[in-house]
Design an enzyme around this catalytic site. Structure first.
Site, PDB file in Angstrom:
ATOM      1  N   HIS A 265      22.982 -18.871  24.787  1.00  0.00           N
ATOM      2  CA  HIS A 265      21.761 -19.229  25.524  1.00  0.00           C
ATOM      3  C   HIS A 265      21.237 -20.579  25.018  1.00  0.00           C
ATOM      4  CE1 HIS A 265      17.610 -18.368  27.190  1.00  0.00           C
ATOM      5  NE2 HIS A 265      17.355 -19.285  26.277  1.00  0.00           N
ATOM      6  N   GLU A 266      21.089 -20.676  23.694  1.00  0.00           N
ATOM      7  CA  GLU A 266      20.590 -21.925  23.114  1.00  0.00           C
ATOM      8  C   GLU A 266      21.594 -23.057  23.296  1.00  0.00           C
ATOM      9  OE1 GLU A 266      17.581 -22.284  22.165  1.00  0.00           O
ATOM     10  OE2 GLU A 266      17.106 -20.154  22.375  1.00  0.00           O
TER      11      GLU A 266
ATOM     12  N   HIS B 298      21.012 -24.800  26.579  1.00  0.00           N
ATOM     13  CA  HIS B 298      19.973 -25.831  26.505  1.00  0.00           C
ATOM     14  C   HIS B 298      20.530 -27.102  25.863  1.00  0.00           C
ATOM     15  CE1 HIS B 298      16.931 -23.091  27.838  1.00  0.00           C
ATOM     16  NE2 HIS B 298      16.919 -22.350  26.734  1.00  0.00           N
TER      17      HIS B 298
ATOM     18  N   ASP C 187      40.288  -0.520  56.976  1.00  0.00           N
ATOM     19  CA  ASP C 187      41.019  -1.790  57.128  1.00  0.00           C
ATOM     20  C   ASP C 187      40.223  -2.813  57.926  1.00  0.00           C
ATOM     21  OD1 ASP C 187      43.179  -0.690  55.736  1.00  0.00           O
ATOM     22  OD2 ASP C 187      44.077   0.111  57.576  1.00  0.00           O
TER      23      ASP C 187
END
Length: 407
Positions: free
Chosen positions: A22-23, A26, A206
């Site tokens: 996550h960091e 950034h 199908d």
């Protein structure tokens, strides 16, 4: 016990990796736009080690419960050196700042999708939405006064086989019963149980819709007595056709992209629904701390999620372990985008407030306003931090004294 501990540690490690990435989201986007990233650390507390590469210090701290990415000048109130000032984050275009702040959540979404894709190509994806797709067609339908008779019917010559005789096939998806749309398996069973005799059933096969006629049979079935849930089951007459629902979808490496994509969309909807229900479930968490039965739908902390992950590994339920890890990534990603400080979504909201405000001022012939004074929002921020801390404390306490268990 060893498998349980391994599962807990592995799940906690998965959470740590998610936070670290996550960091990193950034950091990577900030560097790509030319912003100065001072530090990127995994964990909190005392420093274990660090090293410098270029203008950024990278390192690890002792408490592996998060991390941070220090970008120079994230707000106009942040102190920056004269060398950093031209590259301060708040000076960049609105869309670039938005991308950087949203990158953490986007990373969680990508991680969740990757987990689901790997599941789809190896063990398949569970049918969480109850899509009425048929797994098997029974050779007969018989009265069943016990659960054992229902699960393992002993077919006799002459027993009716409505689904088989009506032309239903494994892989068919029931789309309507007696002219009524049936988007879920619950809709299918609820509709069929009320009927008897020839019934029009439309299935998707199908890629095309095939109309069938199924002769629904009324049979005995054991059900829980709603007036006495702890007592013996009662026998009722219900309509039955003799099919079972597909509980797990399988894919190849190509179709897994579509399957994981659809599953991701479904999980986004469920995550948003859980967020809306979050406040009303907090009283149940408090109740469980003081001895009440723990509702499995109440929020859990990282501690509780790790415990469930450990139980899943101990029971050999790796699909549940991975699904829980993907769900946590989607939840954290969506939650972090809420327009509330100090979440990334709050910073995005302030950034776009500045952009819209300056646009309106421009229409009125006025100069652009200055950056938002975050000190004026500090009271609101502190209240939200306090509430977030209180909820975290409650859920951690509940997960210790009265945890949600698989069994």
């Amino acid at each position: 016990m060893l498998a349980y501990v391994f599962g807990v540690v592995l799940f906690a490690l998965g959470i740590c990796v998610s936070v670290a990435l996550h960091e990193a989201g950034h950091m990577v986007t900030a560097k790509a736009f030319g912003m100065k990233v001072r530090r990127y650390f995994v964990g909190f507390g005392p420093k274990v080690f660090s090293f410098r590469r270029g203008e950024t210090e990278y390192g690890v701290k002792w408490i592996p419960l998060g991390g941070f990415c220090d970008i120079a000048g994230m707000t106009a109130l942040d102190e920056v050196t004269p060398e950093e000032a031209p590259r301060a984050m708040w000076r960049f275009k609105t869309w670039k700042r938005t991308v950087v702040m949203a990158a953490g959540s986007v990373t969680h979404f990508i991680l969740g999708f990757i987990v689901l894709y790997l599941m789809a190509t190896t063990m398949g994806l569970p049918n969480l939405t109850g899509t009425p797709k048929i797994a098997s067609v029974s050779d007969c339908v018989r009265d069943a006064r016990t659960d054992q008779e229902y699960v393992n019917p002993v077919c006799q010559p002459g027993d009716p086989a409505p689904a088989k005789q009506g032309g239903l096939l494994p892989g068919d998806q029931i789309v309507s019963v007696a002219g009524v749309s049936t988007p879920t398996w619950t809709d299918v069973t609820g509709r069929i149980q009320q009927l008897s005799g020839p019934v029009a059933v439309d299935v998707k096969r199908d890629g095309r819709t095939v109309p069938l006629t199924i002769d629904v049979v009324q049979v005995d079935r054991p059900v829980t007595d709603a007036t006495n849930p702890q007592g013996p089951e009662k026998i009722v007459k219900v309509g039955s056709i003799g099919v079972t629902m597909l509980t797990n979808f399988t894919y190849n490496p190509i179709t897994a992209f579509g399957g994981a994509g659809q599953f991701t969309a479904d999980m986004f909807v469920q995550t948003w629904d859980r967020l809306l229900e979050f406040p009303e479930r907090i009283p149940a968490v408090v109740h469980s701390i003081f001895g009440g039965q723990r509702d499995p739908n109440t929020p859990v902390s990282v501690v509780g999620a790790s415990r469930i992950g450990g139980e899943a590994v101990e029971a050999g339920l790796w699909s549940l372990f991975l699904l829980l890890l993907a769900s946590l990534n989607f939840f954290v990603g969506v939650f972090n985008l809420l327009p509330l400080l100090p979440l990334d979504g709050g910073h995005i909201a302030v950034t776009w407030y500045e952009r819209v405000r300056d646009w309106v001022r421009g229409l009125r012939g006025k100069a652009a306003g200055g950056p938002v004074d975050y000190t004026k929002l500090s009271a609101i921020t502190m209240v939200l931090v306090f509430l977030g801390g209180a909820v975290t404390l409650l859920t951690v306490t509940a997960d210790i004294v009265n945890p949600i268990r698989l069994q």
